[in-house]
Design a protein around this motif. Structure first.
Motif, PDB file in Angstrom:
ATOM      1  N   GLY A   1      -8.871   3.519   1.041  1.00 62.74           N
ATOM      2  CA  GLY A   1      -7.537   3.962   0.667  1.00 62.74           C
ATOM      3  C   GLY A   1      -6.546   3.749   1.791  1.00 62.74           C
ATOM      4  N   ASN A   2      -5.409   4.326   1.619  1.00 62.06           N
ATOM      5  CA  ASN A   2      -4.347   4.245   2.607  1.00 62.06           C
ATOM      6  C   ASN A   2      -3.887   5.671   2.908  1.00 62.06           C
ATOM      7  N   PRO A   3      -4.392   6.256   3.991  1.00 58.40           N
ATOM      8  CA  PRO A   3      -4.055   7.651   4.284  1.00 58.40           C
ATOM      9  C   PRO A   3      -2.570   7.840   4.591  1.00 58.40           C
ATOM     10  N   THR A   4      -2.112   9.056   4.386  1.00 61.58           N
ATOM     11  CA  THR A   4      -0.712   9.392   4.637  1.00 61.58           C
ATOM     12  C   THR A   4      -0.489   9.664   6.128  1.00 61.58           C
ATOM     13  N   THR A   5       0.772   9.680   6.500  1.00 59.39           N
ATOM     14  CA  THR A   5       1.124  10.015   7.882  1.00 59.39           C
ATOM     15  C   THR A   5       0.583  11.397   8.227  1.00 59.39           C
TER      16      THR A   5
ATOM     17  N   THR B   1       4.347  11.622   3.452  1.00 60.32           N
ATOM     18  CA  THR B   1       3.498  11.048   2.404  1.00 60.32           C
ATOM     19  C   THR B   1       3.457   9.518   2.433  1.00 60.32           C
ATOM     20  N   ASP B   2       4.116   8.897   3.423  1.00 62.88           N
ATOM     21  CA  ASP B   2       4.013   7.433   3.552  1.00 62.88           C
ATOM     22  C   ASP B   2       2.569   7.072   3.859  1.00 62.88           C
ATOM     23  N   ARG B   3       2.139   5.923   3.351  1.00 60.13           N
ATOM     24  CA  ARG B   3       0.734   5.521   3.476  1.00 60.13           C
ATOM     25  C   ARG B   3       0.580   4.358   4.450  1.00 60.13           C
ATOM     26  N   TRP B   4      -0.593   4.312   5.104  1.00 59.83           N
ATOM     27  CA  TRP B   4      -0.845   3.357   6.176  1.00 59.83           C
ATOM     28  C   TRP B   4      -2.128   2.569   5.921  1.00 59.83           C
TER      29      TRP B   4
END
Length: 140
Positions: free
Chosen positions: A46-50, A123-126
């Protein structure tokens, strides 16, 4: 000073530095840092949040860097590899676009060195391959 030394400063990073939430300490302090990929923090999919990244780092004994770390690193890191991009784990600051952002230090393939920034709302994803600079927890 960044521009004077031949580095590039994105307009958004410049607006973050103009924000009253950005400050530079009057006392010089050496901080111990570590550069980690998002996956190094234990994320495997996945792409975890900040917020998720910051919480995981805290559990591992890491802290956010002072905001001034980005500009200082840009000035000191004269041998950054080409096509390298490093995000500064820091308390987000709003720039001209009003979104919470963090600094990034990068060197493009053409050799130009930049202090830049990017959106880093809670909630931005990385991407798992993105790299952050964290500070080791201060010892008391």
């Amino acid at each position: 000073e960044i521009k004077e030394k031949g580095f590039f400063l994105s307009p958004y990073a410049e607006s973050m530095m103009d924000n009253p939430d950005f400050s530079v300490s009057k006392n010089i302090e050496k901080i111990n840092t570590v550069r980690l990929k998002v996956s190094d923090l234990g994320f495997t999919s996945g792409n975890p949040t900040t917020d998720g990244i910051y919480k995981k780092a805290e559990k591992l004994g890491l802290e956010l860097c002072p905001a001034e770390t980005g500009p200082h690193l840009c000035l000191k890191w004269t041998n950054q590899p080409l096509n390298d991009y490093l995000w500064i784990a820091m308390k987000q600051i709003n720039g001209s676009g009003r979104s919470p952002s963090v600094f990034s230090v990068r060197r493009r393939g053409d050799g130009s060195a930049w202090l830049d920034s990017g959106s880093a709302g809670p909630t931005d994803r990385w991407n798992l391959d993105y790299e952050f600079l964290f500070r080791f927890r201060k010892s008391s």
